[in-house]
Design a protein around this motif. Structure first.
Motif, PDB file in Angstrom:
ATOM      1  N   MET A   1       0.813  -1.192   0.000  1.00  0.00           N
ATOM      2  CA  MET A   1       0.000   0.000   0.000  1.00  0.00           C
ATOM      3  C   MET A   1       0.861   1.263   0.000  1.00  0.00           C
ATOM      4  SD  MET A   1      -3.208   0.473  -0.049  1.00  0.00           S
ATOM      5  CE  MET A   1      -4.658   1.062   0.652  1.00  0.00           C
ATOM      6  N   SER A   2       1.976   1.276   0.725  1.00  0.00           N
ATOM      7  CA  SER A   2       2.821   2.468   0.775  1.00  0.00           C
ATOM      8  C   SER A   2       3.545   2.684  -0.543  1.00  0.00           C
ATOM      9  CB  SER A   2       3.813   2.363   1.933  1.00  0.00           C
ATOM     10  OG  SER A   2       4.726   1.304   1.692  1.00  0.00           O
ATOM     11  N   GLY A   3       3.819   1.624  -1.320  1.00  0.00           N
ATOM     12  CA  GLY A   3       4.441   1.751  -2.622  1.00  0.00           C
ATOM     13  C   GLY A   3       3.547   2.487  -3.605  1.00  0.00           C
ATOM     14  N   THR A   4       2.220   2.304  -3.486  1.00  0.00           N
ATOM     15  CA  THR A   4       1.264   2.993  -4.346  1.00  0.00           C
ATOM     16  C   THR A   4       1.300   4.498  -4.087  1.00  0.00           C
ATOM     17  OG1 THR A   4      -0.136   1.033  -4.257  1.00  0.00           O
ATOM     18  CG2 THR A   4      -1.144   3.056  -5.064  1.00  0.00           C
ATOM     19  N   TYR A   5       1.393   4.881  -2.810  1.00  0.00           N
ATOM     20  CA  TYR A   5       1.447   6.303  -2.470  1.00  0.00           C
ATOM     21  C   TYR A   5       2.729   6.953  -2.982  1.00  0.00           C
ATOM     22  CZ  TYR A   5      -2.592   5.662   0.552  1.00  0.00           C
ATOM     23  OH  TYR A   5      -3.836   5.390   1.035  1.00  0.00           O
ATOM     24  N   ILE A   6       3.836   6.224  -2.923  1.00  0.00           N
ATOM     25  CA  ILE A   6       5.106   6.765  -3.391  1.00  0.00           C
ATOM     26  C   ILE A   6       5.056   6.980  -4.908  1.00  0.00           C
ATOM     27  CG2 ILE A   6       7.559   6.259  -3.695  1.00  0.00           C
ATOM     28  CD1 ILE A   6       7.456   4.823  -0.987  1.00  0.00           C
ATOM     29  N   ILE A   7       4.551   5.993  -5.634  1.00  0.00           N
ATOM     30  CA  ILE A   7       4.429   6.127  -7.089  1.00  0.00           C
ATOM     31  C   ILE A   7       3.471   7.261  -7.445  1.00  0.00           C
ATOM     32  CG2 ILE A   7       3.631   4.982  -9.197  1.00  0.00           C
ATOM     33  CD1 ILE A   7       4.690   2.373  -7.983  1.00  0.00           C
ATOM     34  N   PHE A   8       2.341   7.347  -6.720  1.00  0.00           N
ATOM     35  CA  PHE A   8       1.363   8.398  -6.969  1.00  0.00           C
ATOM     36  C   PHE A   8       1.968   9.780  -6.713  1.00  0.00           C
ATOM     37  CE2 PHE A   8      -2.225  11.078  -5.549  1.00  0.00           C
ATOM     38  CZ  PHE A   8      -2.962  11.055  -6.711  1.00  0.00           C
ATOM     39  N   SER A   9       2.744   9.913  -5.627  1.00  0.00           N
ATOM     40  CA  SER A   9       3.350  11.210  -5.321  1.00  0.00           C
ATOM     41  C   SER A   9       4.447  11.561  -6.326  1.00  0.00           C
ATOM     42  CB  SER A   9       3.892  11.224  -3.895  1.00  0.00           C
ATOM     43  OG  SER A   9       4.934  10.285  -3.771  1.00  0.00           O
ATOM     44  N   ILE A  10       5.170  10.567  -6.835  1.00  0.00           N
ATOM     45  CA  ILE A  10       6.200  10.834  -7.849  1.00  0.00           C
ATOM     46  C   ILE A  10       5.556  11.312  -9.144  1.00  0.00           C
ATOM     47  CG2 ILE A  10       7.913   9.729  -9.340  1.00  0.00           C
ATOM     48  CD1 ILE A  10       8.720   8.029  -6.916  1.00  0.00           C
ATOM     49  N   LEU A  11       4.432  10.743  -9.520  1.00  0.00           N
ATOM     50  CA  LEU A  11       3.747  11.155 -10.741  1.00  0.00           C
ATOM     51  C   LEU A  11       3.014  12.484 -10.578  1.00  0.00           C
ATOM     52  CD1 LEU A  11       2.264   7.748 -11.921  1.00  0.00           C
ATOM     53  CD2 LEU A  11       4.236   8.955 -12.850  1.00  0.00           C
ATOM     54  N   LEU A  12       2.548  12.762  -9.370  1.00  0.00           N
ATOM     55  CA  LEU A  12       1.780  13.979  -9.132  1.00  0.00           C
ATOM     56  C   LEU A  12       2.661  15.205  -8.914  1.00  0.00           C
ATOM     57  CD1 LEU A  12      -1.117  14.964  -8.862  1.00  0.00           C
ATOM     58  CD2 LEU A  12      -0.975  14.543  -6.419  1.00  0.00           C
ATOM     59  N   SER A  13       3.887  15.035  -8.447  1.00  0.00           N
ATOM     60  CA  SER A  13       4.766  16.162  -8.137  1.00  0.00           C
ATOM     61  C   SER A  13       5.049  17.056  -9.344  1.00  0.00           C
ATOM     62  CB  SER A  13       6.079  15.661  -7.543  1.00  0.00           C
ATOM     63  OG  SER A  13       5.841  15.027  -6.322  1.00  0.00           O
ATOM     64  N   PRO A  14       5.431  16.514 -10.516  1.00  0.00           N
ATOM     65  CA  PRO A  14       5.673  17.416 -11.659  1.00  0.00           C
ATOM     66  C   PRO A  14       4.423  18.177 -12.087  1.00  0.00           C
ATOM     67  CG  PRO A  14       6.592  15.252 -12.099  1.00  0.00           C
ATOM     68  CD  PRO A  14       5.806  15.149 -10.843  1.00  0.00           C
ATOM     69  N   LEU A  15       3.268  17.536 -12.019  1.00  0.00           N
ATOM     70  CA  LEU A  15       2.029  18.237 -12.372  1.00  0.00           C
ATOM     71  C   LEU A  15       1.735  19.360 -11.390  1.00  0.00           C
ATOM     72  CD1 LEU A  15      -0.228  15.221 -13.397  1.00  0.00           C
ATOM     73  CD2 LEU A  15       0.877  16.889 -14.888  1.00  0.00           C
ATOM     74  N   LEU A  16       1.974  19.128 -10.120  1.00  0.00           N
ATOM     75  CA  LEU A  16       1.759  20.162  -9.116  1.00  0.00           C
ATOM     76  C   LEU A  16       2.730  21.322  -9.322  1.00  0.00           C
ATOM     77  CD1 LEU A  16       0.229  21.008  -6.571  1.00  0.00           C
ATOM     78  CD2 LEU A  16       2.003  19.841  -5.245  1.00  0.00           C
ATOM     79  N   LEU A  17       3.991  21.026  -9.649  1.00  0.00           N
ATOM     80  CA  LEU A  17       4.970  22.086  -9.903  1.00  0.00           C
ATOM     81  C   LEU A  17       4.606  22.916 -11.135  1.00  0.00           C
ATOM     82  CD1 LEU A  17       8.317  20.265  -9.092  1.00  0.00           C
ATOM     83  CD2 LEU A  17       7.192  22.060  -7.769  1.00  0.00           C
ATOM     84  N   LEU A  18       4.147  22.274 -12.189  1.00  0.00           N
ATOM     85  CA  LEU A  18       3.705  23.010 -13.380  1.00  0.00           C
ATOM     86  C   LEU A  18       2.505  23.895 -13.078  1.00  0.00           C
ATOM     87  CD1 LEU A  18       4.079  20.324 -16.183  1.00  0.00           C
ATOM     88  CD2 LEU A  18       5.386  22.431 -15.923  1.00  0.00           C
ATOM     89  N   PHE A  19       1.580  23.381 -12.280  1.00  0.00           N
ATOM     90  CA  PHE A  19       0.399  24.161 -11.911  1.00  0.00           C
ATOM     91  C   PHE A  19       0.797  25.380 -11.093  1.00  0.00           C
ATOM     92  CE2 PHE A  19      -3.068  25.010  -8.894  1.00  0.00           C
ATOM     93  CZ  PHE A  19      -4.048  25.397  -9.800  1.00  0.00           C
ATOM     94  N   LEU A  20       1.690  25.203 -10.129  1.00  0.00           N
ATOM     95  CA  LEU A  20       2.131  26.332  -9.306  1.00  0.00           C
ATOM     96  C   LEU A  20       2.904  27.361 -10.128  1.00  0.00           C
ATOM     97  CD1 LEU A  20       3.201  24.478  -6.041  1.00  0.00           C
ATOM     98  CD2 LEU A  20       1.169  25.888  -6.414  1.00  0.00           C
ATOM     99  N   LYS A  21       3.711  26.888 -11.066  1.00  0.00           N
ATOM    100  CA  LYS A  21       4.441  27.816 -11.941  1.00  0.00           C
ATOM    101  C   LYS A  21       3.480  28.629 -12.798  1.00  0.00           C
ATOM    102  CE  LYS A  21       8.063  27.968 -15.393  1.00  0.00           C
ATOM    103  NZ  LYS A  21       8.978  27.209 -16.226  1.00  0.00           N
ATOM    104  N   HIS A  22       2.433  27.979 -13.299  1.00  0.00           N
ATOM    105  CA  HIS A  22       1.427  28.685 -14.099  1.00  0.00           C
ATOM    106  C   HIS A  22       0.694  29.727 -13.258  1.00  0.00           C
ATOM    107  CE1 HIS A  22      -1.693  29.438 -17.022  1.00  0.00           C
ATOM    108  NE2 HIS A  22      -2.602  29.152 -16.112  1.00  0.00           N
ATOM    109  N   ILE A  23       0.319  29.370 -12.047  1.00  0.00           N
ATOM    110  CA  ILE A  23      -0.360  30.315 -11.148  1.00  0.00           C
ATOM    111  C   ILE A  23       0.546  31.498 -10.847  1.00  0.00           C
ATOM    112  CG2 ILE A  23      -1.275  30.599  -8.798  1.00  0.00           C
ATOM    113  CD1 ILE A  23      -3.151  29.098 -10.637  1.00  0.00           C
ATOM    114  N   LYS A  24       1.815  31.233 -10.585  1.00  0.00           N
ATOM    115  CA  LYS A  24       2.758  32.313 -10.278  1.00  0.00           C
ATOM    116  C   LYS A  24       2.937  33.245 -11.470  1.00  0.00           C
ATOM    117  CE  LYS A  24       7.500  33.257  -9.028  1.00  0.00           C
ATOM    118  NZ  LYS A  24       8.841  32.711  -8.917  1.00  0.00           N
ATOM    119  N   SER A  25       3.106  32.679 -12.669  1.00  0.00           N
ATOM    120  CA  SER A  25       3.324  33.521 -13.841  1.00  0.00           C
ATOM    121  C   SER A  25       2.066  34.290 -14.234  1.00  0.00           C
ATOM    122  CB  SER A  25       3.820  32.686 -15.013  1.00  0.00           C
ATOM    123  OG  SER A  25       2.803  31.810 -15.453  1.00  0.00           O
TER     124      SER A  25
END
Length: 133
Positions: A1-25
């Motif tokens: 179960m913890s492996g699923t969260y790690i994979i999910f967070s690895i895949l979600l992190s770049p999307l979250l960073l792109l979203f925050l960069k868009h909001i900032k710009s």
């Protein structure tokens, strides 16, 4: 179960960073808002859209985008005022802000003494003659 969260967070992190960069710009950008204008081409800007009769093209742009429009000519940003009200606003109301304009060195002068000269455009002069011609 913890492996699923790690994979999910690895895949979600770049999307979250792109979203925050868009909001900032979008919301925190310090670039000034520009008047509307035609969409520029990469590198060339609006040069291909000007055609052989740029005065006719600028008239059509003014009919589409209003009396104050922005163009990109290569890497230079150009703000065009095409009505008398826009001209008064540019030359009288905001003259101090807009007077520090860039003079491009397209054709350098033949002698070094002329390097400090540039041509300015002004309105009609109201001169009194005081009886002399």
């Amino acid at each position: 179960m913890s492996g699923t969260y790690i994979i999910f967070s690895i895949l979600l992190s770049p999307l979250l960073l792109l979203f925050l960069k868009h909001i900032k710009s979008t919301f925190l950008s310090k670039t000034p808002l520009l008047p509307p204008g035609p969409n520029p081409w990469p590198i060339l800007g609006n040069i291909p859209q000007m055609g052989k009769k740029p005065h006719v093209t600028l008239t059509k742009f003014a009919q589409s985008y209003g009396p104050l429009l922005s163009l990109k000519l290569g890497s230079q940003l150009l703000i065009v005022g095409s009505s008398s009200a826009a001209g008064v606003e540019i030359l009288k109301t905001h003259d101090r802000i807009l007077s520090a304009r860039h003079v491009p060195h397209v054709l350098p002068p033949k002698t070094p003494e002329l390097n400090h000269l540039s041509m300015g455009y002004g309105g009609r002069l109201n001169a009194t003659t005081n009886g002399s011609t």
